[in-house]
Design a protein around this motif. Structure first.
Motif: not given
Length: 88
Positions: A44-45, A48, A52-54, A56, A62-63
């Motif tokens: 996740g880090w 991001g 630029n994805v976290n 969610q 994507s998670t």
């Protein structure tokens, strides 16, 4: 995402990462849980930071990809460290 869903995500991501990686990785379900959680956080880090994805939602693709990718990276690092210890 809630605390318990993050724990489940980490456990499943760690288990999937163990299935993807060749060879035998040490550790039981607790080590898988810990490495999966660390991997999900790392994924996740990095997601991001780079894309630029976290992380969610629990059912977001994507998670899962970030969590599994981070878990694979953590398992590789863990394997290198644990492998060195076992050789001594």
């Amino acid at each position: 995402m809630g605390f318990f869903s993050f724990l489940i995500l980490g456990l499943l991501a760690g288990a999937i990462a163990k299935l993807i990686l060749p060879g035998k990785q040490g550790g039981g379900w607790f080590v898988t849980l810990l490495l999966g959680i660390v991997g999900a956080m790392l994924g996740g880090w990095l997601g991001g930071l780079i894309f630029n994805v976290n992380l969610q939602g629990f059912f977001n693709l994507s998670t899962w990809l970030l969590a599994i990718g981070g878990s694979i990276l953590v398992l590789l690092i863990y394997g290198m460290i644990a492998g060195r210890r076992a050789d001594k």
